[in-house]
Design a protein around this motif. Structure first.
Motif, PDB file in Angstrom:
ATOM      1  N   MET A   1       0.859  -1.178   0.000  1.00  0.00           N
ATOM      2  CA  MET A   1       0.000   0.000   0.000  1.00  0.00           C
ATOM      3  C   MET A   1       0.901   1.236   0.000  1.00  0.00           C
ATOM      4  O   MET A   1       1.706   1.424   0.888  1.00  0.00           O
ATOM      5  CB  MET A   1      -0.906  -0.030   1.224  1.00  0.00           C
ATOM      6  CG  MET A   1      -1.831   1.138   1.320  1.00  0.00           C
ATOM      7  SD  MET A   1      -3.190   1.009   2.488  1.00  0.00           S
ATOM      8  CE  MET A   1      -2.668  -0.100   3.730  1.00  0.00           C
ATOM      9  N   PHE A 120      -7.302  -0.779   0.594  1.00  0.00           N
ATOM     10  CA  PHE A 120      -7.352  -1.919  -0.335  1.00  0.00           C
ATOM     11  C   PHE A 120      -6.022  -2.269  -0.996  1.00  0.00           C
ATOM     12  O   PHE A 120      -6.005  -2.886  -2.059  1.00  0.00           O
ATOM     13  CB  PHE A 120      -8.440  -1.735  -1.406  1.00  0.00           C
ATOM     14  CG  PHE A 120      -9.780  -1.369  -0.854  1.00  0.00           C
ATOM     15  CD1 PHE A 120     -10.424  -2.208   0.045  1.00  0.00           C
ATOM     16  CD2 PHE A 120     -10.400  -0.178  -1.212  1.00  0.00           C
ATOM     17  CE1 PHE A 120     -11.655  -1.868   0.562  1.00  0.00           C
ATOM     18  CE2 PHE A 120     -11.636   0.167  -0.695  1.00  0.00           C
ATOM     19  CZ  PHE A 120     -12.265  -0.676   0.207  1.00  0.00           C
ATOM     20  N   PRO A 122      -2.921  -3.126  -3.058  1.00  0.00           N
ATOM     21  CA  PRO A 122      -2.595  -2.970  -4.480  1.00  0.00           C
ATOM     22  C   PRO A 122      -3.778  -2.456  -5.315  1.00  0.00           C
ATOM     23  O   PRO A 122      -3.578  -1.715  -6.275  1.00  0.00           O
ATOM     24  CB  PRO A 122      -2.197  -4.378  -4.929  1.00  0.00           C
ATOM     25  CG  PRO A 122      -1.768  -5.066  -3.679  1.00  0.00           C
ATOM     26  CD  PRO A 122      -2.614  -4.474  -2.581  1.00  0.00           C
ATOM     27  N   LEU A 123      -4.994  -2.830  -4.944  1.00  0.00           N
ATOM     28  CA  LEU A 123      -6.166  -2.316  -5.662  1.00  0.00           C
ATOM     29  C   LEU A 123      -6.280  -0.800  -5.466  1.00  0.00           C
ATOM     30  O   LEU A 123      -6.576  -0.070  -6.408  1.00  0.00           O
ATOM     31  CB  LEU A 123      -7.443  -3.019  -5.179  1.00  0.00           C
ATOM     32  CG  LEU A 123      -8.737  -2.569  -5.849  1.00  0.00           C
ATOM     33  CD1 LEU A 123      -8.683  -2.787  -7.361  1.00  0.00           C
ATOM     34  CD2 LEU A 123      -9.925  -3.311  -5.253  1.00  0.00           C
ATOM     35  N   GLY A 124      -6.015  -0.329  -4.239  1.00  0.00           N
ATOM     36  CA  GLY A 124      -6.008   1.110  -3.981  1.00  0.00           C
ATOM     37  C   GLY A 124      -4.958   1.827  -4.797  1.00  0.00           C
ATOM     38  O   GLY A 124      -5.185   2.920  -5.314  1.00  0.00           O
ATOM     39  N   ASP A 125      -3.782   1.204  -4.947  1.00  0.00           N
ATOM     40  CA  ASP A 125      -2.729   1.794  -5.772  1.00  0.00           C
ATOM     41  C   ASP A 125      -3.166   1.898  -7.235  1.00  0.00           C
ATOM     42  O   ASP A 125      -2.903   2.894  -7.907  1.00  0.00           O
ATOM     43  CB  ASP A 125      -1.445   0.960  -5.677  1.00  0.00           C
ATOM     44  CG  ASP A 125      -0.811   1.035  -4.295  1.00  0.00           C
ATOM     45  OD1 ASP A 125      -1.094   1.991  -3.542  1.00  0.00           O
ATOM     46  OD2 ASP A 125      -0.024   0.126  -3.972  1.00  0.00           O
ATOM     47  N   LEU A 126      -3.844   0.877  -7.714  1.00  0.00           N
ATOM     48  CA  LEU A 126      -4.352   0.886  -9.094  1.00  0.00           C
ATOM     49  C   LEU A 126      -5.388   2.003  -9.269  1.00  0.00           C
ATOM     50  O   LEU A 126      -5.327   2.769 -10.242  1.00  0.00           O
ATOM     51  CB  LEU A 126      -4.964  -0.470  -9.443  1.00  0.00           C
ATOM     52  CG  LEU A 126      -5.577  -0.593 -10.840  1.00  0.00           C
ATOM     53  CD1 LEU A 126      -4.510  -0.459 -11.915  1.00  0.00           C
ATOM     54  CD2 LEU A 126      -6.308  -1.926 -10.974  1.00  0.00           C
ATOM     55  N   VAL A 127      -6.318   2.102  -8.342  1.00  0.00           N
ATOM     56  CA  VAL A 127      -7.356   3.140  -8.396  1.00  0.00           C
ATOM     57  C   VAL A 127      -6.720   4.530  -8.318  1.00  0.00           C
ATOM     58  O   VAL A 127      -7.153   5.464  -8.994  1.00  0.00           O
ATOM     59  CB  VAL A 127      -8.407   2.929  -7.281  1.00  0.00           C
ATOM     60  CG1 VAL A 127      -9.357   4.105  -7.177  1.00  0.00           C
ATOM     61  CG2 VAL A 127      -9.184   1.643  -7.521  1.00  0.00           C
ATOM     62  N   HIS A 128      -5.664   4.657  -7.524  1.00  0.00           N
ATOM     63  CA  HIS A 128      -4.960   5.940  -7.443  1.00  0.00           C
ATOM     64  C   HIS A 128      -4.430   6.337  -8.815  1.00  0.00           C
ATOM     65  O   HIS A 128      -4.634   7.467  -9.266  1.00  0.00           O
ATOM     66  CB  HIS A 128      -3.806   5.867  -6.434  1.00  0.00           C
ATOM     67  CG  HIS A 128      -3.045   7.142  -6.338  1.00  0.00           C
ATOM     68  ND1 HIS A 128      -1.874   7.362  -7.036  1.00  0.00           N
ATOM     69  CD2 HIS A 128      -3.296   8.271  -5.646  1.00  0.00           C
ATOM     70  CE1 HIS A 128      -1.443   8.574  -6.772  1.00  0.00           C
ATOM     71  NE2 HIS A 128      -2.285   9.158  -5.924  1.00  0.00           N
TER      72      HIS A 128
END
Length: 156
Positions: A1, A120, A122-128
């Motif tokens: 994250m 979230f 890695p998913l949060g990183d993608l959304v970022h």
């Protein structure tokens, strides 16, 4: 994250007193936030001077028009120098926003530094990368435009 930092600087041809009074009032937040964010301040400021420990509550629609509750606390205040708002409840895992103010010849320089983290992993990183970074940059660009329209362009 991942942990992200957003930094912005804006100069305005107004006094330090006016800048401080405007930005330290939650009543002005909706004016400098794009309407698509559905930003609604719930707290009643009662024109109370900002203070450490002050809780400010909002509704905001950051994604797909979904209304979210957001609560921040003013954690630090140095009169006419800086203040810090930190998320206590809301869409981020971390939100730490420092607002700096400095009198300069012909006006005031305002600097923002936001440290934030998304949930979230890695998913949060993608959304970022796909959405959040651009949205935050757009919100600050909108704020700059509104402030220039309201107070004038620095040096212009």
């Amino acid at each position: 994250m991942s942990h992200y930092v957003l930094k912005r600087v804006q100069k305005l041809p107004i006094s330090l007193d006016l800048a401080w009074d405007y930005f330290s009032s939650p009543d002005n937040l909706a004016e400098i936030t794009p309407s698509y964010m559905g930003f609604e301040v719930l707290s009643n400021s009662d024109s109370v001077k900002m203070y450490p420990g002050q809780i400010i509550t909002y509704y905001v629609k950051p994604l797909l028009g979904i209304k979210l509750f957001w609560m921040t606390e003013i954690t630090h205040v140095a009169d006419k120098k800086y203040f810090v708002d930190e998320q206590r409840f809301g869409p981020y895992t971390l939100w730490h926003h420092t607002h700096f103010f400095k009198e300069i010849p012909g006006g005031v320089e305002m600097r923002d530094q936001v440290h934030y983290k998304l949930p979230f992993g890695p998913l949060g990183d993608l959304v970022h990368g796909l959405f959040v970074k651009k949205q935050l940059e757009g919100i600050f660009a909108y704020r700059n435009q509104v402030l220039e329209k309201k107070f004038g362009r620095f040096g212009g």
